[in-house]
Design a protein around this motif. Structure first.
Motif, short mmCIF file in Angstrom:
data_model
loop_
_atom_site.label_atom_id
_atom_site.label_comp_id
_atom_site.label_asym_id
_atom_site.label_seq_id
_atom_site.Cartn_x
_atom_site.Cartn_y
_atom_site.Cartn_z
N ALA A 164 0.64 -1.36 0.48
CA ALA A 164 0.40 -0.07 0.01
C ALA A 164 0.98 1.21 0.18
N GLU A 165 0.27 2.25 -0.56
CA GLU A 165 1.24 3.65 -0.29
C GLU A 165 1.88 3.90 1.19
N ALA A 166 1.13 3.54 2.15
CA ALA A 166 1.20 4.22 3.47
C ALA A 166 2.58 3.09 3.59
N ASP A 167 2.29 2.26 3.41
CA ASP A 167 4.10 0.85 3.73
C ASP A 167 4.61 1.18 2.98
N LEU A 168 4.90 2.02 1.85
CA LEU A 168 5.77 2.17 0.65
C LEU A 168 6.30 3.64 1.42
N VAL A 169 5.68 4.18 1.79
CA VAL A 169 5.70 5.83 2.65
C VAL A 169 6.67 5.59 4.03
N LEU A 170 6.06 4.66 4.58
CA LEU A 170 6.99 4.70 6.19
C LEU A 170 7.56 3.88 5.66
N SER A 171 9.02 2.86 4.58
CA SER A 171 9.90 2.32 4.72
C SER A 171 10.62 3.19 3.82
N ALA A 172 9.72 4.14 3.02
CA ALA A 172 10.70 5.76 1.92
C ALA A 172 11.37 5.62 3.29
N ALA A 173 10.27 5.82 4.79
CA ALA A 173 11.59 7.38 5.91
C ALA A 173 12.16 5.78 6.31
N ARG A 174 11.50 4.92 6.60
CA ARG A 174 12.46 4.07 7.95
C ARG A 174 13.24 3.06 7.72
#
Lengths: 312, 384
Positions: A164-174
């Motif tokens: 999901a987009e939210a998963d990718l966003v979290l990964s991109a940051a963390r």
């Protein structure tokens, strides 16, 4: 690019069934799988969070002294406990293992990315800083921070997953590594591209990983025959939605790679060439399949050529 | 019923001797003459860690007759939830008493971790439930709950943990936790819930203990105080229809003669710096147990024998090493006799400790435990 090959440990029924003698338990067999994974040349062991199985952090700690070199990557959900406590357990783990812990972090039942994000804020805060103070939505710390021998340790590598987009966003940051599940390369390329872009926006780089179920045999026919049998045992839809990508099989459950040792290596190399550098492989029974992959497939992986023993 | 003797695993480094307040075993002190840090060979890492030292102590304790050991937890120490599983496969009988504050773990996850550990050890897990000393260290841990709230939370935590352990979908809606249909899987639910040692001296603690504790654990106090405390706990839990047993945690210095034992204490006391005494006086927090101990005021004494509060009872241990103030000092026979007195006044179990922990586990196991009559009487009774 360093290639990381990790084997996945089953922690429920499939391991339990192999124990036939009183006085022995599932952990005796789990330790054997772990040793098999180490002896056959893998780099790490992933311990998944199977609701019917053992708790992954405990499994990792029990196996800590049964293996010497393997990185241990238990799945931990953000529901486990307070951020400070989760980090503190990790600090001891790093001390005792010489820095071999990886965190495969998953969302808790609440499904909140914000909690996982904040858990990492607090965990890295108390890990790296003295006098760390934080008052957030989920966690609160005052004048925290690990001191003495618990300070200065390597922070566990963070593995995250999801599409999901939210998963990718979290990964991109963390994330240090973002794990995808097996799909045809083209489908994965699009998702990986989006993730890389999100990371670039944050001036970060992360590694890509792939979770792959394998059935590897000496010949393609044997592998396919075993795959067919396995899919039939599982019940449900018996018609196989076969081969929309070479050696990639899919029915109801997750996709898997089926093939000869050569085919398996060729597929894995293709994913590696596409940028997936952390491969988490699994198969059943875990001990035997780890040996098959370790002996016949790993030496065929790019950059993993067999180093021959010097003639004595 | 037999008396359980536990030992202690020193999670915050170990001393080579009670005579010197220096954590010279482990990596809490700089490497120096007389210090040893497992993990270094000729200055280079050799793959060993402080865990190897703790493993030796656990093995010494199980060989010399202890049923297990307490693994304490403080901000500067390694964590018991990692130590216990890491040592599971290289001990045979050692029971791991994990000290933890329930507020820091989710009760459903804690149940899973515990049941898994039960399976890994053949049921050798014991809980030491601590509810927190309060003060700055509570906020260091990330816990801002007040004293009585913490005990309320502990009670609820154990309600949930025991609830999901039954294996059927469990529902709970409380002040601190909300659970909808959680349960351990059948393989895990089949394990026994660990015995619960419960610490806490306040009224709020006793309410919680009365509901959930198997053992009420106290630091050593002057004997008559302890008798009253145990009587109160047993009465209170009895009123609630439960039976709780009592346990005492204490340090011992046991030597062939009483003179030798006091000689070690005297040397230890003379090595305490004025700064160390001052820092003892300033320790804060809202722990009632700590306040009961602090009333002994060892920082005001100028000579070790000013701190002898009763025969063989010395109130200065906290100056020599971290932890409670009172301990027993004497010959092997005297120490055994005091333990017998404690059994007579209501103790059903002990957590003993001595410094250095490895050698003293053997000494106390070999020389003192066989002399405890209450223990052998219980054994004889059980055999009949």
């Amino acid at each position: 690019m360093t290639i990381e090959l990790i084997w996945q440990l089953p922690t429920a029924a499939s391991a339990e069934q192999r124990v036939r003698r009183a006085g022995f338990g599932i952990y005796d067999h789990l330790a054997q799988i772990a040793r098999a994974v180490e002896l056959t040349g893998f780099d790490g062991l992933a311990i998944s969070n199977d609701p019917a199985g053992e708790e992954p952090l405990i499994v990792a700690a029990v196996l800590l002294r049964s293996v010497r070199r393997l990185k241990l990557v238990p799945t931990i959900t953000s529901a486990l406990g307070s951020a400070v406590y989760v980090a503190k357990m990790a600090a001891s783990f790093q001390r005792f293992s010489g820095g071999r812990l990886g965190w495969n972090l998953a969302l808790g039942d609440d499904g909140l990315h914000a909690r996982l994000d904040e858990l990492l804020t607090v965990a890295t805060g108390v890990w790296h800083e003295q006098g760390f103070t934080h008052k957030g939505r989920f966690f609160e710390v005052e004048n925290g921070g690990f001191g003495g021998p618990l300070s200065g340790l390597a922070f566990p590598e963070v593995y995250l997953s999801g599409t999901a987009e939210a998963d990718l966003v979290l990964s991109a940051a963390r994330a240090d590594v973002h794990l995808f599940d097996l799909e045809p390369i083209d489908a994965l390329r699009a998702k990986a591209g989006r993730l890389r872009e999100l990371a670039r926006q944050r001036d970060r780089r992360l590694r890509l990983g792939l979770r792959i179920r394998t059935i590897a045999r000496e010949t393609a026919e044997e592998a396919e025959s075993d795959a067919r049998q396995l899919l039939q045992q599982g019940g449900g839809d018996r018609t196989l939605d076969r081969a929309f990508s070479p050696n990639l099989w899919q029915s109801d459950g997750p996709a898997m790679l089926v093939g000869s040792y050569e085919q398996m290596a060729e597929r894995l190399n293709a994913y590696i060439d596409a940028g997936f550098s952390s491969l988490i492989l699994s198969g059943a029974p875990a001990l035997e399949e780890a040996y098959r992959i370790g002996e016949h497939v790993l030496p065929r992986i790019h950059g993993r050529a067999v180093v021959s023993r010097a003639a004595a | 019923m037999s008396i359980d003797f536990f030992w202690r695993i020193p999670t915050h480094g170990d001393h080579a001797t009670i005579r010197k307040h220096s954590l010279n075993r482990g990596d809490w002190s700089p490497l120096d003459l007389g210090n040893q840090a497992p993990g270094l060979y000729r200055g280079e890492p050799d793959g060993f860690t402080y865990l190897d030292h703790m493993a030796e102590i656990a093995k010494a304790a199980e060989i010399s007759g202890f049923v297990g050991g307490l693994i304490p937890s403080f901000p500067m120490t390694d964590d018991p939830w990692v130590i216990a599983p890491a040592l599971a496969r290289e001990t045979k009988a050692f029971r791991f008493m994990i000290a933890f504050q329930p507020g820091f773990l989710n009760p459903v996850q804690a149940a899973r971790m515990s049941a898994s550990l039960q399976r890994a050890t053949g049921g050798r897990l014991v809980y030491n439930i601590i509810t927190g000393g309060g003060g700055p260290s509570q906020l260091w841990w990330g816990d801002s709950a007040g004293h009585d709230d913490r005990y309320g939370r502990t009670t609820e935590f154990l309600d949930v943990l025991k609830g999901v352990w039954k294996g059927a979908p469990f529902r709970h809606k409380g002040r601190f936790y909300e659970v909808e249909g959680a349960a351990l899987p059948p393989t895990l639910a089949a394990e026994d819930i660990p015995e619960i040692y419960f610490s806490g001296s306040s009224d709020a603690a006793l309410v919680s203990a009365a509901k959930h504790a198997d053992y009420y654990l106290s630091w050593l106090e002057p004997f008559e105080d302890l008798r009253a405390k145990f009587a109160r706990v047993k009465e209170r839990t009895h009123a609630l229809g439960r039976k709780v047993r009592c346990s005492v945690r204490l340090d011992v210095v046991a030597r062939r003669t009483e003179e030798e034992a006091w000689n070690d204490i005297r040397k230890g006391f003379e090595n305490v710096s004025p700064a160390a005494r001052k820092s003892f006086a300033e320790r804060g927090g809202d722990s009632v147990g700590a306040q009961r101990q602090a009333a002994l005021k060892p920082h005001e004494a100028n000579h070790y024998d000013e701190l002898i509060v009763a025969p063989n009872l010395w109130g200065g241990f906290s100056l020599l090493r971290g932890g409670p103030t009172l301990g027993i000092v004497g010959s092997y026979e005297q120490v055994a006799e005091r333990l017998d007195q404690l059994i007579a006044l209501g103790a059903d179990s002990f957590i003993l400790a001595g410094t250095p922990h490895l050698e003293e586990a053997y000494r106390v196991g070999e020389e003192v435990l066989p002399l405890v009559r209450g223990k052998s009487a219980a054994v004889l009774q059980a055999a009949e």
